[in-house]
Design an enzyme around this catalytic site. Structure first.
Site, PDB file in Angstrom:
ATOM      1  CE  LYS A  66      31.233   9.077  71.375  1.00  0.00           C
ATOM      2  NZ  LYS A  66      29.825   8.866  71.064  1.00  0.00           N
ATOM      3  CG  ASP A 102      27.944  10.576  68.184  1.00  0.00           C
ATOM      4  OD1 ASP A 102      27.849   9.535  67.516  1.00  0.00           O
ATOM      5  OD2 ASP A 102      28.646  10.663  69.209  1.00  0.00           O
ATOM      6  N   GLY A 127      21.227  12.682  80.708  1.00  0.00           N
ATOM      7  CA  GLY A 127      22.672  12.505  80.532  1.00  0.00           C
ATOM      8  C   GLY A 127      23.336  13.797  80.098  1.00  0.00           C
ATOM      9  CB  THR A 153      27.516  14.583  87.801  1.00  0.00           C
ATOM     10  OG1 THR A 153      27.796  13.206  88.055  1.00  0.00           O
ATOM     11  CG2 THR A 153      28.560  15.460  88.454  1.00  0.00           C
TER      12      THR A 153
END
Ligand code: NAP
Length: 287
Positions: A66, A102, A127, A153
């Site tokens: 994406k 989205d 996320g 991360t």
């Protein structure tokens, strides 16, 4: 010759988009084939010429492309440009245009299917990938009170938060915070939250974290709405944990169909047959 729409991703085993999109084309009697193009990262460059073929109407883009698809496109719609992620490509006048459906699919499902109005609410988002970008942007623009984004991360979530802050206009009073995935920090943020959104792939069928939950019931506030973007399985472990905690829940299926319906309308200029798309999607997932 039939026209074609591609689903681009790697891997693609988890996706049910080919089933409900094809059902929508067939119902509308459009001679369009929805094809799964599973493309390895090392071959992503080849996508540009494949998408430019005259028979291609456009594409859906899913994990993990994406964000990495952006340099292959000619132009971005304003919203996709601001979000920095594309899930829909339209080939128009020989050009490849990138859109993001989205964000709208998420907000529509949140308001229509849960009756949840995000303005003024405290949100924790798990996320920092492509889906998280769209959801975070949609929530920030909807004037939530605070948006705490947590990711495995840390660097990736810091980049996302900086990008959001630069796009949310001054005067729009939204607190946007990046947090490492660390129990104490996460626990404090969750304590006050009205909405928890899982934008990680934890719990997704066929993923390395299949049958896992990002959180256990003890961390979930009972007054919150827990929204899991994962749609396969329909009943994720996170949703089970949330119900155990007494929270309200929403699974990813509704957003999946709404974002797909908006993509369908961009490719065809026709109204999407939502009932058909929902029926086929539910049958595919619930068996
Ligand atoms: P992505 O860009 O690959 O991002 C994946 C995210 O999940 C990253 O933040 C990653 O963290 C995190 N993650 C993955 N495995 C993890 C683990 N074991 N522990 C902690 N974090 C982990 O994927 P995406 O496109 O954003 O999609 C994410 C999920 O949303 C997928 O399940 C997808 O199917 C779903 N989704 C649903 C809809 C819908 O309409 N319902 C729409 C879009 C996406 P790192 O940054 O640390 O790697």
């Amino acid at each position: 010759m039939s026209q074609r729409v591609a689903l681009v991703g790697y891997p693609l085993r988890h996706s049910i988009s080919p089933l409900f999109q094809q059902a929508a084309f067939d119902y509308c009697q459009l001679d369009v084939r929805y094809e799964a193009w599973e493309i390895e990262p090392k071959h992503l460059e080849s996508l540009r010429s494949r998408l430019r073929h005259f028979s291609v109407l456009g594409a859906n883009v899913t994990i993990p492309y994406k964000e990495s698809i952006l340099p292959l496109l000619d132009r971005l719609d304003d919203l996709a440009g601001q979000i920095g992620a594309v899930n829909t490509v339209v080939r128009r006048d020989g050009e490849l245009l990138g859109y993001n459906t989205d964000a709208e699919g998420f907000l529509r499902s949140l308001r229509q299917d849960s009756g949840f109005e995000p303005e003024g609410k405290q949100v924790v988002l798990l996320g920092a990938g492509g889906a998280a970008r769209a959801v975070a942007f949609a929530l920030a623009k909807s004037r939530v009170k605070s948006l705490t984004i947590v990711n495995r991360t840390l660097e990736r979530v810091q980049i996302l938060v900086e990008s959001l802050k630069s796009k949310v206009r001054s005067g729009q009073d939204v607190r946007i915070i990046a947090l490492p995935w660390e129990e104490n920090e996460l626990g404090k943020a969750l304590f006050h939250c009205d909405l928890l959104v899982n934008c990680t792939s934890i719990g997704m069928k066929h993923s390395p974290a299949e049958k896992q939950s990002p959180l256990e019931a003890e961390f979930i506030p009972q007054d919150a709405l827990v929204y899991d973007l994962v749609y396969n399985p329909v009943e994720t472990l996170l949703l089970k944990e949330a119900r155990k905690a007494g929270a309200k829940t929403l699974g990813g299926l509704v957003m999946l169909v709404y974002q797909g319906a908006i993509s369908f309308e961009l490719w065809t200029g026709r109204k999407a047959p939502l009932d058909i798309m929902f029926r086929v999607a539910r049958e595919a997932l619930e068996g």
